[in-house]
Enzyme design. Structure first.
Site, short mmCIF file in Angstrom:
data_model
loop_
_atom_site.label_atom_id
_atom_site.label_comp_id
_atom_site.label_asym_id
_atom_site.label_seq_id
_atom_site.Cartn_x
_atom_site.Cartn_y
_atom_site.Cartn_z
N ASP A 94 27.20 -13.87 105.70
CA ASP A 94 27.31 -15.27 105.25
C ASP A 94 27.32 -16.22 106.44
OD1 ASP A 94 27.50 -14.29 102.64
OD2 ASP A 94 29.68 -14.27 102.68
N ASP B 93 26.63 -10.54 111.10
CA ASP B 93 27.46 -11.01 110.00
C ASP B 93 26.50 -11.48 108.91
OD1 ASP B 93 29.83 -12.00 108.64
OD2 ASP B 93 29.14 -14.00 109.22
#
Length: 172
Positions: free
Chosen positions: A10, A8
């Site tokens: 952020d 992922d």
């Protein structure tokens, strides 16, 4: 078949909701978290492909255009490369939250797409995220899962940082 680590973006690679930046809508708002480039380099050196799989609802909501998102991702790649790491591919869901699309995590479509494109064995791979939507996407795709941060979650393993997760992955 190859093995991969799906990241992922952020909260795993870069700061978000910090004192310095709330959301990353421009390249100058992207700040790598400590040890990220080093962790990615470790994974590269251990023959893992490294992919970024990220929900970017800000595009669908009109906070950013896809051209600007590409510039953010180019800065991320450059910042990681300065420290010897390499992102092999990036995929994102540009749709609004709750749009019901097949690509938005927790749906596993982005992982399936990259696995097929790069001939990756999902069962030999990892999904690393900072929220349960990331972990659920990884579990649905058949990867092992790692949660970054200190909140309890559904992952198979948990570490405070990507660097610590990468150090663990390469010993498995």
């Amino acid at each position: 078949m190859k093995k991969a680590v799906f990241l992922d973006r952020d909260g795993v690679i870069n700061e978000v909701l910090s004192n310095r930046v709330k959301f990353v809508n421009k390249p100058e708002q992207l700040h790598l978290l400590e040890g990220v480039a080093e962790g990615i380099k470790l994974l590269n050196n251990a023959d893992y492909l490294v992919f970024v799989v990220t929900n970017q609802g800000g595009v669908g909501l009109g906070y950013m255009k896809e051209g600007m998102l590409r510039k953010v991702h180019e800065k991320m790649r450059q910042d990681i490369a300065k420290n010897g790491g390499k992102i092999d591919d990036i995929i994102y869901c540009p749709h609004k939250p709750n749009s019901g699309c097949a690509c938005r995590k927790p749906e596993p479509e982005m992982l399936y797409t990259l696995a097929e494109k790069h001939e990756v064995s999902l069962k030999e791979s990892y999904m690393v995220g900072d929220r349960d939507v990331d972990i659920l996407a990884g579990k649905q795709a058949g990867t092992k899962t790692i949660l970054i941060g200190d909140k309890e979650g559904l992952a198979d393993a948990q570490f405070p940082s990507l660097l610590m997760a990468a150090q663990w992955i390469i010993t498995q």
